[in-house]
Design a protein around this motif. Structure first.
Motif, PDB file in Angstrom:
ATOM      1  N   ARG A 197      86.930  46.944  49.582  1.00 32.49           N
ATOM      2  CA  ARG A 197      86.044  46.042  49.042  1.00 32.49           C
ATOM      3  C   ARG A 197      84.779  46.126  49.796  1.00 32.49           C
ATOM      4  O   ARG A 197      84.727  46.147  51.143  1.00 32.49           O
ATOM      5  CB  ARG A 197      86.582  44.715  49.105  1.00 32.49           C
ATOM      6  N   ASP A 198      83.553  45.758  49.135  1.00 29.98           N
ATOM      7  CA  ASP A 198      82.379  45.585  50.020  1.00 29.98           C
ATOM      8  C   ASP A 198      82.284  44.748  51.097  1.00 29.98           C
ATOM      9  O   ASP A 198      81.554  44.860  52.006  1.00 29.98           O
ATOM     10  CB  ASP A 198      80.987  45.932  48.983  1.00 29.98           C
ATOM     11  N   SER A 199      82.928  43.445  50.575  1.00 25.95           N
ATOM     12  CA  SER A 199      82.661  42.341  51.418  1.00 25.95           C
ATOM     13  C   SER A 199      83.609  42.762  52.706  1.00 25.95           C
ATOM     14  O   SER A 199      83.414  41.635  53.635  1.00 25.95           O
ATOM     15  CB  SER A 199      83.504  41.173  50.520  1.00 25.95           C
ATOM     16  N   TRP A 200      84.280  43.451  52.866  1.00 29.73           N
ATOM     17  CA  TRP A 200      84.979  43.694  54.211  1.00 29.73           C
ATOM     18  C   TRP A 200      83.947  44.006  55.322  1.00 29.73           C
ATOM     19  O   TRP A 200      83.825  43.858  56.267  1.00 29.73           O
ATOM     20  CB  TRP A 200      86.082  44.991  53.936  1.00 29.73           C
ATOM     21  N   PHE A 201      82.775  44.812  54.665  1.00 26.33           N
ATOM     22  CA  PHE A 201      81.648  45.101  55.547  1.00 26.33           C
ATOM     23  C   PHE A 201      80.354  44.399  55.320  1.00 26.33           C
ATOM     24  O   PHE A 201      79.614  44.380  56.368  1.00 26.33           O
ATOM     25  CB  PHE A 201      81.441  46.932  55.192  1.00 26.33           C
TER      26      PHE A 201
END
Length: 311
Positions: A197-201
């Motif tokens: 998930r992009d929200s991890w980064f």
């Protein structure tokens, strides 16, 4: 079967902020599976989403807009990438970008790339002694992470009326681009990107990141198109990448099993000039390129800056 939505839209011109980066990967390529049916054939006037398209995005956590960009735009961006790649000196640095575990955690070159244009190599591009085993043009994995600010050609594209209106129609009030990158998947060497998930980064509070993935070449199942899990953006975020307490490396906080039911992933093959919108919490990936055709894409990541804390 591909669902194509033909609708008129009104043009809205406003100023927008910026956008940013992500990651992807694939495992089993199941060639008999049909593409996801959430495709919108764009009349897509000036980048404004229809109510049907916005509802599809909110439901699935991603949306495919087919053949949005004219050939001239993709040609211009590809030419600029070729010039950037030609000017790259691989002997100046040998940083290899990978999303496997934390092979990049202590790489200052990566950590300080947020405001620069920097080059990252495929992990299979070097031998045990750090020497290139392929031509440098095929060794590049990506260029990032501030093309939208540092490169005039990409700045013109990232802040174009189409991109501004597209971001506005996703509901942003004061959007800001936080990351941009060109992602290469060269024939036979282009690596996979693991499910993530992009929200991890790229996590803001509240979480607002959205990804805009742009196909500069045809993306097929064979050459490493995106795969995404419909509805996965509704799952809670329990995992993220952060800098360590010394600020010189990254580490992951929280827990995620890193395993997802393969049957839930939908392939998203798209022709050149198409755009894939990704909710920051959507689980997506891409497979390695085992074909003889390259797959070049550009990604922008954007967050809401109004009433939002950006670490």
């Amino acid at each position: 079967m591909i669902l194509r939505v033909e609708q008129e839209r009104m043009t809205i011109l406003r100023n927008v902020g910026a956008i940013t980066v992500p990651i992807v990967l694939a495992i089993m390529v199941v060639s008999f599976r049909a593409p996801h049916d959430g495709f919108a054939r764009a009349t897509f006037h000036a980048g404004v989403l229809s109510a049907v398209e916005r509802a599809r995005f909110d439901k699935d956590g991603f949306l495919v807009l087919r053949e949005v960009l004219p050939r001239e735009t993709t040609d211009e961006l590809l030419r600029e990438l070729e010039q950037l790649a030609t000017s790259f000196d691989p002997e100046a640095q040998r940083s290899v970008f990978t999303t496997d575990d934390q092979q990049r955690v202590s790489d200052e070159y990566f950590l300080n790339s947020g405001h620069e244009v920097r080059y990252f190599l495929e992990k299979d591009a070097l031998d045990a002694n750090g020497k290139l085993v392929v031509d440098k043009m095929r060794a590049l994995n990506k260029i990032g992470h501030a093309l939208h600010d540092r490169n005039p050609t990409f700045r013109k594209f990232a802040y174009s009326p189409l991109m501004k209106n597209l971001v506005r129609s996703l509901g942003f009030s004061r959007p800001q681009i936080v990351q941009s990158m060109a992602i290469f998947k060269h024939p036979k060497i282009g690596g996979e990107v693991n499910a993530h998930r992009d929200s991890w980064f790229l996590l803001s509070r509240p979480a607002t990141v959205k990804g805009i993935w742009v196909a500069l070449e045809d993306a097929t199942i064979e050459n490493g198109c995106l795969w995404a899990v419909p509805g996965s953006h509704g799952d809670p975020l329990t995992y993220r990448m952060i800098r360590n307490k010394h600020g010189n490396a990254t580490e992951f906080s929280g827990h995620d099993a890193h395993t997802y039911d393969e049957s839930r992933f939908a392939p998203l093959p798209v022709p050149r000039g198409s755009i894939v919108l990704l909710h920051g919490s959507n689980v997506h990936k891409s497979a390695p390129n085992l074909s003889r055709k390259s797959r070049v894409a550009v990604t922008l990541h954007v967050i809401e800056s109004e009433d939002t804390v950006w670490p």
